[in-house]
Design an enzyme around this catalytic site. Structure first.
Site, PDB file in Angstrom:
ATOM      1  N   PRO A 167       0.821  -1.225   0.000  1.00 42.93           N
ATOM      2  CA  PRO A 167       0.000   0.000   0.000  1.00 42.93           C
ATOM      3  C   PRO A 167       0.852   1.273   0.000  1.00 42.93           C
ATOM      4  O   PRO A 167       0.548   2.225  -0.732  1.00 42.93           O
ATOM      5  CB  PRO A 167      -0.813  -0.130   1.297  1.00 42.93           C
ATOM      6  N   TYR A 168       1.900   1.277   0.803  1.00 40.47           N
ATOM      7  CA  TYR A 168       2.752   2.465   0.922  1.00 40.47           C
ATOM      8  C   TYR A 168       3.488   2.745  -0.382  1.00 40.47           C
ATOM      9  O   TYR A 168       3.504   3.884  -0.871  1.00 40.47           O
ATOM     10  CB  TYR A 168       3.743   2.247   2.058  1.00 40.47           C
ATOM     11  N   ILE A 169       4.064   1.697  -0.975  1.00 34.98           N
ATOM     12  CA  ILE A 169       4.803   1.872  -2.221  1.00 34.98           C
ATOM     13  C   ILE A 169       3.861   2.275  -3.356  1.00 34.98           C
ATOM     14  O   ILE A 169       4.198   3.133  -4.179  1.00 34.98           O
ATOM     15  CB  ILE A 169       5.587   0.586  -2.567  1.00 34.98           C
ATOM     16  N   LYS A 172       3.124   5.991  -2.969  1.00 38.68           N
ATOM     17  CA  LYS A 172       4.274   6.852  -3.228  1.00 38.68           C
ATOM     18  C   LYS A 172       4.704   6.794  -4.702  1.00 38.68           C
ATOM     19  O   LYS A 172       5.166   7.802  -5.260  1.00 38.68           O
ATOM     20  CB  LYS A 172       5.445   6.466  -2.324  1.00 38.68           C
TER      21      LYS A 172
END
Length: 260
Positions: A167-169, A172
């Site tokens: 989710p974070y990657i 970003k």
């Protein structure tokens, strides 16, 4: 003499004008955002210290800036909400006038595997980290004049693809895409749009939920064999929004000690 004058004339004509000395820093109550706010205040900028929930910590940043003769105001806004973002910019303009720099540092990090059970986590991370960037960068594009500088925070973890960072990657990576597109949409306006992609930095956001063993392992991941410090990132922000950074545009600057 003629050659010298020609060179000097050419140099002057190609210089991007410096930004107005007012900056909005989202997520500025802690971590990297806090370090950026303090550094740009030391550089002479008036600072809008954005925060989402902890008013006391935001006020601490304001007080630290004022204690050394700077000017700052704390502005609560949830960057994932369009009305809040509009109010953030309006409040800053009301306090300081024209805005010259916007640094979008606000973000969340929640680890989860790529699975149907993680979709709620995915939605929360994307809402803050990607939708928030879309709203903040879009508002900056409307408000900034010639010489303006727009910066977003990405991550060097994109290149490493660690498990449970999906989710974070994903969010970003989307931010990096927005930076390139917005730089082209602002063609001809003398406004730069860039992203900084830190490696592991010793902040509350990064350290939360990690074991001592994991932290030690990540500390050795770069050839410099240490975690980054928020001030390492703030120094690069200072360059990009300063007089010498005006020819850097549509770039993802990986500030990571060689991590990736």
């Amino acid at each position: 003499m003629h050659i010298k004058e020609t060179i000097m004339s050419t140099s002057k004509s190609s210089t991007v004008p410096p930004p107005v000395r007012t900056a909005i820093i989202t997520g500025a109550s802690r971590g990297i955002g806090r370090a950026i706010a303090l550094r740009l205040a030391a550089d002479g900028f008036k600072i809008a210290v954005n925060y989402s929930g902890n008013a006391a910590r935001a006020q601490e940043v304001v007080s630290a800036i004022e204690a050394v003769g700077g000017e700052a105001v704390a502005v609560r806004a949830d960057v994932s909400q369009a009305a809040d973002v509009q109010r953030l910019f309006a409040t800053t303009q009301g306090a300081f006038g024209a805005i010259g720099v916007v640094v979008h540092s606000a973000g969340v990090m929640t680890l989860a595997p790529i699975s149907p059970e993680s979709v709620e986590t995915f939605d929360r991370v994307v809402e803050t980290n990607l939708r928030g960037a879309f709203l903040v960068l879009g508002q900056a594009a409307q408000k900034l004049q010639a010489g303006g500088r727009i910066l977003a925070l990405s991550t060097s973890v994109i290149a490493r693809a660690f498990p449970e960072y999906g989710p974070y990657i994903a969010a970003k990576a989307g931010v990096e895409g927005l930076v390139h597109v917005l730089a082209n949409e602002l063609r001809g306006r003398d406004i730069t749009v860039n992203a900084i992609a830190p490696g592991p930095v010793a902040t509350e956001l990064f350290l939360k939920g990690k074991t001592d063993e994991q932290i030690a392992q990540l500390s050795k991941a770069s050839p410099l064999e240490r975690l980054g410090q928020p001030e390492d990132i703030a120094r690069v922000v200072s360059f990009l929004v300063g007089a010498d950074g005006g020819w850097v545009n549509s770039q993802i600057v990986r500030v990571n000690g060689g991590f990736a």
